[in-house]
Design an enzyme around this catalytic site. Structure first.
Site, PDB file in Angstrom:
ATOM      1  N   ARG E  98       0.826  -1.219   0.000  1.00 45.93           N
ATOM      2  CA  ARG E  98       0.000   0.000   0.000  1.00 45.93           C
ATOM      3  C   ARG E  98       0.861   1.272   0.000  1.00 45.93           C
ATOM      4  NH1 ARG E  98      -2.827   2.132  -2.432  1.00 45.93           N
ATOM      5  NH2 ARG E  98      -3.736   0.084  -2.757  1.00 45.93           N
ATOM      6  N   LYS E 133       2.849  24.754  -2.672  1.00 43.69           N
ATOM      7  CA  LYS E 133       1.555  24.168  -2.272  1.00 43.69           C
ATOM      8  C   LYS E 133       1.600  22.655  -2.423  1.00 43.69           C
ATOM      9  CE  LYS E 133      -0.844  28.456  -3.326  1.00 43.69           C
ATOM     10  NZ  LYS E 133      -1.873  29.175  -4.106  1.00 43.69           N
ATOM     11  N   LYS E 165       6.156  38.816  -1.226  1.00 46.64           N
ATOM     12  CA  LYS E 165       4.752  38.633  -1.585  1.00 46.64           C
ATOM     13  C   LYS E 165       3.875  39.745  -1.022  1.00 46.64           C
ATOM     14  CE  LYS E 165       3.270  34.708  -2.407  1.00 46.64           C
ATOM     15  NZ  LYS E 165       2.618  33.404  -2.406  1.00 46.64           N
ATOM     16  N   GLU E 195       6.300  39.956  -6.115  1.00 46.03           N
ATOM     17  CA  GLU E 195       4.965  39.749  -6.665  1.00 46.03           C
ATOM     18  C   GLU E 195       4.314  41.115  -6.886  1.00 46.03           C
ATOM     19  OE1 GLU E 195       2.636  36.838  -4.338  1.00 46.03           O
ATOM     20  OE2 GLU E 195       1.043  38.339  -4.283  1.00 46.03           O
ATOM     21  N   ASP E 216       0.759  38.592 -10.589  1.00 46.95           N
ATOM     22  CA  ASP E 216      -0.175  37.781  -9.836  1.00 46.95           C
ATOM     23  C   ASP E 216      -1.614  38.048 -10.225  1.00 46.95           C
ATOM     24  OD1 ASP E 216      -0.773  35.846  -7.867  1.00 46.95           O
ATOM     25  OD2 ASP E 216      -1.378  37.462  -6.507  1.00 46.95           O
TER      26      ASP E 216
END
Lengths: 280, 280, 280, 280, 280, 280
Positions: E98, E133, E165, E195, E216
């Site tokens: 598994r 992410k 950011k 950004e 962005d």
């Protein structure tokens, strides 16, 4: 400095020293005894690592140590002035003593030495870099000490910067080929640095598009020529001098006009700064 | 040296340097490429840590590195002679390079320095001791290097030896009281060492039954007197000199007749011995 | 006891028992439910491990458990008296219950048994020693329990004491040779203990300068003779009796005049003291 | 047994015993010395843990130990017959000796004791269960030893079985309510066991649909009645007897017709089986 | 991929799944049983993770599994063709099944999806980037899968790249100020990415000397204008498009002329590729 | 959810992302700067993991973050409503941002998807089960999210449930033989589940006494027949449908009358729910 990052390291150092327990203190006084202590430098220098030292005592006391006074990293220290005054369990103080002093002595030793290099070239447009020649497990801390002393950190590991060195060049069959492969296989998000030992390699490096060129173990004359060739070609390229640099020759090297001088001895051959802990 | 003991330490040092991967080598050549390399000292000294260096490459290659030649710890090294020749994956060699050299340089630096102290007093009945002023996490290795250089290891931590120091004495209210408490609360299976700073403390220590007496930061004259008082009282007591000892004054201290001289600088202020790795 | 030292051990024991979560309690009541509970001994004995038990609940409750009453290690316990009263999350209490009781039961069992041995010889100049025959991972705690019961701790591992045993002697070719090698290769900072099985070995051990002699598995008569020979030679030598000692014969052994009696059964064959936790 | 699972545990036990190194062996013979040794039981019993012992020596020798003969778990052992013969580095053998024997002695002690219980009831349709009253960190191994002795393992932790005990019942306000909540909140993939102390609770448990009922600390007469009530109601329910069961009363309990008898003493109060290691 | 790096991760995944042991297999066949098995994809896609899968079985079998055939990462897979054939202990195969499939399915799912994006823009001078992410603990592996699918890796963590950011900009009070501070406090060895959300911020970023500009969540028109402004100012600046990009709109974005398009969905919302393991 | 259990996992995820430090934030503002931030969902869904997110920030701030408002797991979220408002060190907030969002997005994605399945069959007597097809290292969390969405957890690993699958059956030579062996070798404390692919296997499973039968990849007609055969035989047997179930066909499967439907896609192919963190 991010204490979360170094806490496991500090805990490990305590484990190494305390092992199965401080048998001397256990035999001499009850664990409930309270005490007060100060840390003092026995010679003059630049302080680095005081937050590490405090964390040692926080861990040795499970968080119950109180600090009533503390200098800050970057402060000058010397024999007359307490660096840190603490109050808590006497056994917690003594359990942390040697570990705290070992960190403080090494880090302050590095900061003090770095400051000497920085001061020698401070009127020039050049910066002192560290290397990866650090004590195993202590790199983050030792590089922090270099920064405290006014130095600039080079890459922290093999994973956060590209540096093509002599062995890579030998494997690839030349500076030009090595830089070309790096350009092709790596994204342009990172700068490419390459080490060159002579002017022929230097030309290859420039032609292949290196972002940073390290002049390795060149004499002053050759280095000056290398700098002038790079500057005439391409303004964007950064220049690092490396190899055999010490307090005697750093000024000479700096005067060649390089952007950076890297000094392995900042971390691999440093004398500790002497601190002591005194129960009050 | 027991490699089982230090393997996690070596793995940790590799993790620290390699991080998420060697991005330079990955970009320059395929991971299947084989290579051959040698490690050479760039200056003369005493070798220590060669088994550690080999283990670095075993771990960086998951056990597939072959070593065709290797000097042994305690051998003299210098610019002409390969310390270690290895064959295996080129990326494994380069992944281990800096970590192996960092260990080798520091440990050989310590062994080389220790040998200098030992040589200065070798015709006398005295031995050079290390201290707990070691690099955090490296104590077992650094003490091994001291031994390789001919020194003797003092205790490894707070748990494997009893040493009553100035702060303990202050807490207990005197040398005599401190030694008495230790005698009462500790089993006689361990020897009790106590630090004294003057002759009054020395008398207390003898009277209370200390097994080992450390003469801390005494001048040569006072130290000579202290030794003579101890020898006249009690043959079994061992004497250690400590504090501010360096290559200049170690001979003087040794001539006072002490059994041991402890030198913190063996591990806290040592210059690395310079090694390099060359792909062949 | 130093809780910093044993905290990882306690956390590991909780992980072992709780695994992926306490599915019964999660199904029966909300995790926000508060509760109160007491721990009571179901038989008489000597308490050891109460701080460990409290730490179990601190960890199972992320530090939020409150203890309103607690006996101390070394106190006598029995069916009528609460050892510990706590208040906090009901699920934290039940998550810690079995682990806390397992520690408390074993440690109190050891302390209770040790006390029985100590009481049997308390009018004599002899002390009860433990051995390294402890439960894997629990040595520091089990030796603490022996101390709580009035015993004395022998070495904690292979690294903090020298004990030359039968297998070493076979390898070295004799007791005398083994002790001689130890004397030569080890610094005099540590005492050398050697195991002897007969009087011939005993003479060798004395001649070679052993600091402690362990009389292994000798009958009462032979042991008495061994003690007398040692005492006549050399006052400084400590004597330990070892092998097959139990509650029936410990008094006999003690009367031979040895300094120490080591009892493996203190930790390898001990009955737990029965405790229970009751929600109130 | 799955060695992958217990390897970290074995490594930890070696770390605990060896610490910073086996200073006695290091002082007495070179680390290159080869040796041969056997492990022998000094009393009769049932062997359990021989694969654990072998793994200890594999780890202490970095995989180089050779085993020329070995009995299997479940074999009878006694003074005449070697359990295990090994060949490898003498220092690796001695470094592993105490840890291997500690595991072997405890596990064989448990298996031997379990076998005694099993033999006392072997003509009946009943099985001997263990509990969670195991040594912290050793549960997987101790339950393996119970199985080797012919016992059956109850749940390994709070996460792999549902057992509603007295404290849960008190919180929920009754047996019936507790079982009802478990039925509602847990999937029917798991069986629900509940502890009852009297016949009223028993009726509630049956009515609420418990799958397994534990009769806790009931006398023989009451237990017999409880069994008969359960059997008359509902064939599917399994019955476990628990509380205060020992070698004297286990037969009596078994004769009441229960399916399982759980015995905490299998793991919490067991005498080690005595083994020794002899260099050959 | 460097297996040394991910081995602890793989071991942890096995520990998570196997826990205290595979009770089903243990009950059904002896652990000595040998077996042979193949892994087959049940749908078409791009293979990634086969070395991870092999390492799972190496760890589950303590190194004894043999692989007689194996496709390579980057190969196309489908229902007819074995990805991997292995031979070894049947229980080792099933213990690893598994975990191996979970790794293989996720990594191949990511590689397959990345390839789709790459194929949609392959005639243009643009590259597909991943983001941070990723699944917690799997970043190194998931980014490896992105690379296998033809994508380019953006930074691996907060420590190996500078990305200013929206939240940083808010704290600093503007794009220009933020980039200026970065320029001042960071060495020029690293590129600075910022950004921007609109053209005003874009001008500030260019003026302050950003090396990379992330556009962005801009619409196609605005993005095209942004690209043209950057290109007219300064050739060295790299441009990344980010925010809400999917298989439907990636071509449109690419045609604006950006250098990079980052796609979070490559790792945060990916369908596993279905594999199965069959005993043969 | 038990945070003690998942704290090491959360710490590991932070270590993975932060590595040697957040170099961007360190360069832009002092570490003493305070800040306030909110987390908001950018689309509608079911919240899961908010306690995990809070723990991320507790760890990134060494416990000093304050949460002034927080929704609860199981709440509906959407663009207008803050999920969590926090106040503390700005660098701690930014250090935890990505890790917290990664957990929150995945767990809420799973909960949201599970809820969709549950809603589709909510008027029927059937429950939605998860599988072991989870992200390596995240099983406990992902199964928690399934539960939050209204699903039921199947076993957590190979150690807490018995499931006889196709490969086991092949090894044993048939369903009947496999179930018989399980019955014999496992205690009746656990239920035995077996996977069957056709009606012949089904009859064997019933005859051998399986407690739970999984109907694997059967068409609707065959599944209906299987259910009817089981119900006619034996009321106690639970029925699980498995294989290829999705949002389109789950209703059809449910209408066959099975007790459980297991859906691998709940955890192996789930789209993250989009959250963002905004400094306020």
């Amino acid at each position: 400095m991010n204490l979360n990052l170094v806490r496991p390291l500090i805990r490990g150092a305590l484990d190494e020293d305390v092992g199965r327990g401080d048998i001397t203190s256990e035999a001499l006084f009850p664990s409930s005894l309270k005490g007060r202590a100060q840390i003092v430098a026995k010679e003059e220098g630049l302080l680095a690592g005081v937050e590490v030292a405090k964390e040692v005592f926080r861990l040795s006391s499970s968080g119950s140590m109180k600090f009533s006074r503390s200098l800050k990293d970057g402060d000058l220290v010397g024999p007359k002035k307490a660096v840190l005054i603490m109050e808590g369990g006497a056994s917690s103080i003594l359990r942390g003593e040697r570990v705290a002093l070992n960190f403080l002595s090494r880090l302050s030793g590095i900061a003090t030495l770095t400051r000497k290099y920085v001061d020698l070239v401070k009127d020039l447009e050049v910066r002192i870099l560290d290397t990866r020649k650090t004590s195993p497990h202590l790199r983050v801390l030792e590089k922090y000490a270099v920064k405290t002393g006014g130095g600039v950190n080079h890459r922290f590991g093999l994973d956060d910067g590209i540096l093509i060195k002599d062995n890579h060049i030998k494997i690839c069959g030349g500076v030009g080929e090595a830089v070309k492969r790096a350009r092709k296989n790596l994204s342009p998000l990172l700068k490419i640095e390459v080490e060159v030992e002579n002017l022929a390699q230097l030309e290859e490096a420039i032609a292949a598009g290196a972002d940073i060129i390290m002049l390795d173990n060149m004499g002053k004359g050759k280095m000056r020529e290398a700098v002038s060739r790079i500057r005439s070609h391409e303004k964007h390229i950064l220049i690092e001098a490396s190899g055999g640099i010490n307090l005697e020759n750093v000024r000479n090297v700096a005067e060649t006009g390089v952007d950076f001088i890297s000094v392995g001895g900042l971390t691999h051959s440093v004398a500790s700064l002497n601190f002591t802990l005194e129960m009050m």
